[in-house]
Write an enzyme that holds these catalytic residues in place. Structure first.
Site, PDB file in Angstrom:
ATOM      1  N   GLY A 302       0.812  -1.214   0.000  1.00  0.00           N
ATOM      2  CA  GLY A 302       0.000   0.000   0.000  1.00  0.00           C
ATOM      3  C   GLY A 302       0.844   1.262   0.000  1.00  0.00           C
ATOM      4  O   GLY A 302       0.582   2.213  -0.744  1.00  0.00           O
ATOM      5  N   CYS A 416       2.994  -0.167  13.648  1.00  0.00           N
ATOM      6  CA  CYS A 416       1.564  -0.186  13.971  1.00  0.00           C
ATOM      7  C   CYS A 416       1.400  -0.717  15.389  1.00  0.00           C
ATOM      8  O   CYS A 416       0.550  -1.549  15.667  1.00  0.00           O
ATOM      9  CB  CYS A 416       0.777  -1.021  12.962  1.00  0.00           C
ATOM     10  SG  CYS A 416       1.423  -2.678  12.677  1.00  0.00           S
TER      11      CYS A 416
END
Length: 467
Positions: A302, A416
């Site tokens: 992404g 994350c």
């Protein structure tokens, strides 16, 4: 009277915090009969329940949920509708696993075997859903769970117990839930060590953080700035009858999630699926045309694609897993973009040609504690010691990549994770070791959902190398 009606369960739970007996621990690892063909109709709830339970049981032995579901689907005849139902039940069960296991421990005469426990967790997750979003009637769930149990050799002998447990839950729902929710593991649906870690790291926000991880995530799209504008794409969604909201410079949140095949312009490369928080990475790097850029730990791609949508750069996408790297290639192909794919470990430099990079994106390995709303199995797969182990690995990767950065170049460190050991403490230690100049960046983003913002919990630190 039949066996179901005469089965004796434990006495009603008292409103006190029950402790799980050691026999209810979840480290049971029996050999699962994952390939057994039940003979159930593929469009029945019972079929979806036993499939979801199979996946949940595999998670308890260390398999991540997407992989476990894929294995179930590969071994059984499933339609897209069946796969969707199994996935929905399995994800519900993962988000409610703490509560379901505490309830099971309160009611079951003895600790159930792995697949029985998983089947009960799936059923209880459906029975405890809020009334306004219940996908099935209570009596249907009980009936189909018993039918599912009858169909499989690992659960058939427990069908009477399953029936009695679920019927008792319906009769004594409030008393049982009140008692169960006195336990933090049931109230928050996380392992106790995870709850303690969030409290320590974020003493003011810990409850909101835990609650957000149990929410169903939105479907957020990233518009391709090469091919469309925000205004044009929002108009296209409106024409398609899809309600949507802009929640970032390139981020659009759909009001109702749909399959990617139904997203207007997806096949044409107008948009990609990407969390709004993750969409901050490419703009922070400030890539200019002609720059050499490295996206380390790039899969599924992404961020690689977003970089190329914003600049005509020479991008190298690096990932240690060739299969995951192939997904980067698929995304590039759909978007008609080009990058050099390197199947190699970011901790090594044997793949590097010695030419420095102007920009490096280091989205390093971590516990993924900030994305549990998308991956609810993570909380049950991780162990307390993983944080130190992954932080040590990530530190080595950052130091290695820093050697490949050109003087004056920028490195963006991304995780994350919500744990400071993997984020802020890591960033501070890295800057000190390498005399790196720290630039403005968001730092820790806590997971949030709302009208104006909706993103996962990510951490960003940006560094520049002295010229």
């Amino acid at each position: 009277m039949n066996k179901r009606s005469t089965l004796t369960l434990k006495s009603p739970a008292k409103p006190a915090a029950p402790k799980l007996r050691s026999s209810h621990a979840r480290d049971l690892k029996p050999a699962l009969q994952t390939s057994f063909q039940t003979g159930l109709k593929a469009d029945s709830l019972a079929y979806s329940l036993i499939g979801a339970a199979n996946a949940i049981a595999q998670v308890k032995t260390g398999t991540n949920l997407p992989q476990a579901l894929a294995q179930v689907w590969a071994k059984h005849e499933t339609t897209p509708q069946t796969r969707g139902a199994m996935q929905d039940i399995a994800y519900r069960a993962m988000r409610q696993l703490g509560q379901s296991e505490v309830l099971t421990a309160q009611m079951a005469p003895k600790a159930p075997e792995a697949l029985v426990s998983a089947l009960l967790s799936c059923a209880l997750a459906l029975l405890t859903a809020p009334d306004e979003v219940k996908p099935y009637e209570d009596f249907t769930v009980v009936d189909q769970t018993v039918t599912a149990a009858e169909s499989h050799p690992d659960t058939a002998r427990a069908k009477g117990m399953i029936n009695a447990v679920l019927r008792r839950f319906l009769r004594e729902r409030k008393v049982l839930l009140d008692a169960a929710l006195l336990q933090p593991v049931a109230k928050w649906n996380y392992p106790q060590w995870w709850i303690d870690a969030v409290k320590t790291a974020w003493p003011q926000q810990w409850q909101e953080i835990l609650a957000s991880g149990n929410n169903t995530p939105p479907l957020t799209l990233r518009i391709n700035a090469r091919k469309t504008s925000m205004a044009d794409y929002l108009a296209r969604l409106e024409q398609a009858g899809m309600a949507a909201t802009q929640i970032g410079p390139y981020a659009v949140r759909l009001a109702k999630p749909v399959g990617v095949q139904l997203i207007p312009g997806f096949a044409e490369g107008l948009v990609s699926v990407q969390d709004a928080g993750a969409q901050l990475a490419a703009p922070l790097l400030d890539v200019q045309d002609g720059m050499r850029v490295l996206d380390a730990c790039a899969a599924p791609g992404g961020k690689t694609c977003h970089i190329l949508e914003l600049a005509e750069a020479q991008v190298t996408a690096l990932d240690a897993d060739p299969k995951r790297l192939a997904r980067v290639g698929e995304n590039l192909e759909r978007l008609h973009l080009q990058a050099t794919l390197k199947p190699a470990d970011a901790q090594s430099n044997g793949w590097w040609d010695g030419q420095p990079f102007d920009r490096i994106l280091a989205d390093v390995p971590c516990t993924a504690s900030g994305i549990v709303r998308r991956h609810p199995d993570i909380r049950w797969l991780r162990r307390k010691g993983d944080t130190l182990q992954l932080a040590t690995l990530s530190g080595k990767i950052l130091d290695n990549l820093w050697q490949m950065l050109a003087p004056g170049g920028k490195l963006l460190f991304v995780t994350c994770s919500l744990w400071p050991q993997e984020s802020e403490a890591q960033a501070a230690a890295f800057a000190l070791r390498n005399q790196a100049v720290r630039l403005d960046a968001p730092g820790q983003l806590l997971p949030v959902g709302g009208s104006g913002q909706d993103h996962d919990g990510l951490f960003y630190a940006l560094f520049q190398k002295n010229a």
